[in-house]
Write a protein that holds these residues in place. Structure first.
Motif, PDB file in Angstrom:
ATOM      1  N   ASP A   1       0.840  -1.209  -0.077  1.00 12.92           N
ATOM      2  CA  ASP A   1       0.047  -0.036  -0.101  1.00 12.92           C
ATOM      3  C   ASP A   1       0.891   1.098  -0.165  1.00 12.92           C
ATOM      4  OD1 ASP A   1      -1.798   2.180   0.561  1.00 12.92           O
ATOM      5  OD2 ASP A   1      -2.729   1.213   2.234  1.00 12.92           O
TER       6      ASP A   1
ATOM      7  N   ALA B   1       0.377   4.182   0.920  1.00 11.66           N
ATOM      8  CA  ALA B   1       0.124   4.849   2.102  1.00 11.66           C
ATOM      9  C   ALA B   1       0.912   4.245   3.124  1.00 11.66           C
ATOM     10  CB  ALA B   1      -1.389   4.839   2.344  1.00 11.66           C
ATOM     11  N   VAL B   2       1.537   3.113   3.054  1.00 10.88           N
ATOM     12  CA  VAL B   2       2.437   2.592   4.074  1.00 10.88           C
ATOM     13  C   VAL B   2       3.685   2.663   3.698  1.00 10.88           C
ATOM     14  CG1 VAL B   2       3.129   0.345   5.154  1.00 10.88           C
ATOM     15  CG2 VAL B   2       0.678   0.934   4.904  1.00 10.88           C
TER      16      VAL B   2
ATOM     17  N   TRP C   1       4.637  -8.406  11.185  1.00 14.47           N
ATOM     18  CA  TRP C   1       3.569  -7.679  10.461  1.00 14.47           C
ATOM     19  C   TRP C   1       2.803  -9.022   9.586  1.00 14.47           C
ATOM     20  CZ3 TRP C   1       3.672  -7.223   4.907  1.00 14.47           C
ATOM     21  CH2 TRP C   1       4.900  -7.664   4.245  1.00 14.47           C
TER      22      TRP C   1
ATOM     23  N   ARG D   1      -0.081  -7.449   7.785  1.00 16.86           N
ATOM     24  CA  ARG D   1      -0.944  -6.642   6.864  1.00 16.86           C
ATOM     25  C   ARG D   1       0.201  -5.658   6.465  1.00 16.86           C
ATOM     26  NH1 ARG D   1      -5.796  -5.098  10.240  1.00 16.86           N
ATOM     27  NH2 ARG D   1      -3.983  -4.806  11.699  1.00 16.86           N
ATOM     28  N   ASP D   2      -0.294  -4.879   5.384  1.00 13.70           N
ATOM     29  CA  ASP D   2       0.500  -3.864   5.043  1.00 13.70           C
ATOM     30  C   ASP D   2       0.571  -2.773   6.202  1.00 13.70           C
ATOM     31  OD1 ASP D   2       0.786  -5.314   2.782  1.00 13.70           O
ATOM     32  OD2 ASP D   2      -0.052  -3.778   1.447  1.00 13.70           O
ATOM     33  N   GLU D   3      -0.253  -2.221   6.713  1.00 10.61           N
ATOM     34  CA  GLU D   3      -0.413  -1.324   7.630  1.00 10.61           C
ATOM     35  C   GLU D   3       0.394  -1.569   8.990  1.00 10.61           C
ATOM     36  OE1 GLU D   3      -4.690  -2.802   7.620  1.00 10.61           O
ATOM     37  OE2 GLU D   3      -3.189  -2.886   6.280  1.00 10.61           O
ATOM     38  N   ASP D   4       0.712  -2.861   9.336  1.00 12.09           N
ATOM     39  CA  ASP D   4       1.455  -3.255  10.398  1.00 12.09           C
ATOM     40  C   ASP D   4       3.023  -2.476  10.069  1.00 12.09           C
ATOM     41  OD1 ASP D   4      -0.722  -4.486  11.588  1.00 12.09           O
ATOM     42  OD2 ASP D   4       0.013  -6.649  10.578  1.00 12.09           O
TER      43      ASP D   4
ATOM     44  N   THR E   1       3.764   0.300   9.556  1.00 10.58           N
ATOM     45  CA  THR E   1       3.985   1.637   9.994  1.00 10.58           C
ATOM     46  C   THR E   1       4.504   1.677  11.087  1.00 10.58           C
ATOM     47  OG1 THR E   1       1.802   1.368  10.952  1.00 10.58           O
ATOM     48  CG2 THR E   1       1.700   2.325   9.102  1.00 10.58           C
TER      49      THR E   1
END
Length: 341
Positions: free
Chosen positions: A50, A52-53, A103, A105-108, A110
């Motif tokens: 992502d 955004a990540v 992690w 998921r992608d957001e992990d 961050t």
């Protein structure tokens, strides 16, 4: 090389006798991201994450000049399960830190940006390189804390002072075949040999620089580069490092030093024998055109100060990587004299 014969940059470098010392890239912060599948030629940048990540991670890494490397255990390619990330720092003698997280998921991911922006915080910072929490039962579950050799990270990312056991080092073997053929051809056997000896310390990693010196091994967060290794020499080299005895035969350099300084330290190791990571201290460095005078204080075999003269020159244009389409010259640093200061 005859027409149609395949070119291997590591073979060519050995034939030429390319010098190892002074080739470790400068840096003190590393980001490791476990990715068990195939690695794109560009490493982390090529992963389908992502935006955004990915962008915040890149921005935080650029701000501290951190290098982002993909990692995986040798021979393990399944994409499922918990994956790890880490931020490792080297800030001088006795000041080293590791922050580990997981992690799925992608957001992990961050958490990496948070750890880079504030070394004292970061989700999952209590995990070590084995994925175990402090006090775990894994073979290398050392836990948070630090002795005189390093700084660990306690639950919640809080730094802890001297008195507890340090997290174990991380041993990386470049095996990035999509980036350079020699990294896979020479790196995979080294990764196998080291993983059999130290399964909880060793990871294969993406491009670390210096393809022609494959197999390349980096010990973090010590910031020590080794090159021209094979399945036999790698075990002896890493065993010596872990025992606090760094030898010059395969040493590319220390990443907290610049090339002329790396070459000066390697010269003293050749003259006086293996020594610890911090047995040599750069006192002063003076440049005069293409020459440097590097003053080094050493504790091994006895306290003394030496002045090492180093000169640089460019090589003729050569093909320096397996996939390189253009010829490039390299800057080489050579010692011209060593004397007691």
């Amino acid at each position: 090389m005859t027409a149609g014969e395949r070119f291997f940059c590591a073979d060519a470098a050995r034939t030429r006798g390319d010098l190892l010392a002074g080739t470790a890239p400068y840096g003190s912060v590393w980001v490791l991201v476990e990715h068990r599948g195939g690695w794109p030629p560009s490493g982390f940048d090529g992963l389908d994450l992502d935006p955004a990540v990915k962008e915040p991670v890149f921005s935080a890494a650029r701000a501290v000049r951190a290098r982002i490397l993909l990692i995986r255990r040798h021979g393990r390619r399944s994409a499922g399960g918990r994956r790890r990330w880490a931020v490792l720092r080297h800030a001088g003698p006795g000041v080293r830190s590791q922050q580990w997280g997981t992690w799925s998921r992608d957001e992990d991911l961050t958490g990496i940006a948070a750890a880079l922006e504030d070394p004292g915080t970061g989700p999952g910072a209590a995990l070590d390189a084995t994925g175990a929490a402090p006090g775990g039962t894994g073979a290398e579950a050392g836990g948070a804390g630090a002795d005189a050799r390093g700084t660990g990270v306690a639950p919640g990312g809080t730094r802890v002072g001297p008195g507890a056991s340090a997290l174990p080092p991380v041993v990386l073997v470049c095996a990035h075949g999509q980036h350079d053929t020699c990294c896979a051809v020479r790196g995979r056997p080294v990764g196998r040999a080291l993983s059999e000896r130290w399964p909880d310390l060793v990871w294969e990693c993406s491009h670390v620089g210096g393809d022609r010196f494959a197999a390349n091994v980096v010990v973090l967060p010590d910031g020590v580069y080794y090159g021209n290794l094979d399945a036999a020499s790698c075990v002896e080299t890493v065993a010596g490092h872990l025992a606090g005895r760094i030898r010059p035969e395969h040493l590319r350099g220390y990443t907290d030093l610049f090339p002329p300084q790396q070459v000066a330290v390697a010269a003293l190791l050749r003259r006086f024998g293996a020594a610890g990571r911090y047995d040599h201290t750069i006192v002063a460095t003076v440049r005069e055109h293409d020459r440097w005078r590097v003053r080094v204080a050493t504790r091994a075999p006895r306290p003394a100060v030496f002045e090492v003269e180093v000169r640089s020159h460019r090589t003729p244009p050569r093909q320096l990587t397996c996939r390189g389409l253009s010829m490039s010259s390299a800057v080489v640093y050579e010692v011209t004299s060593v004397r007691a200061a």
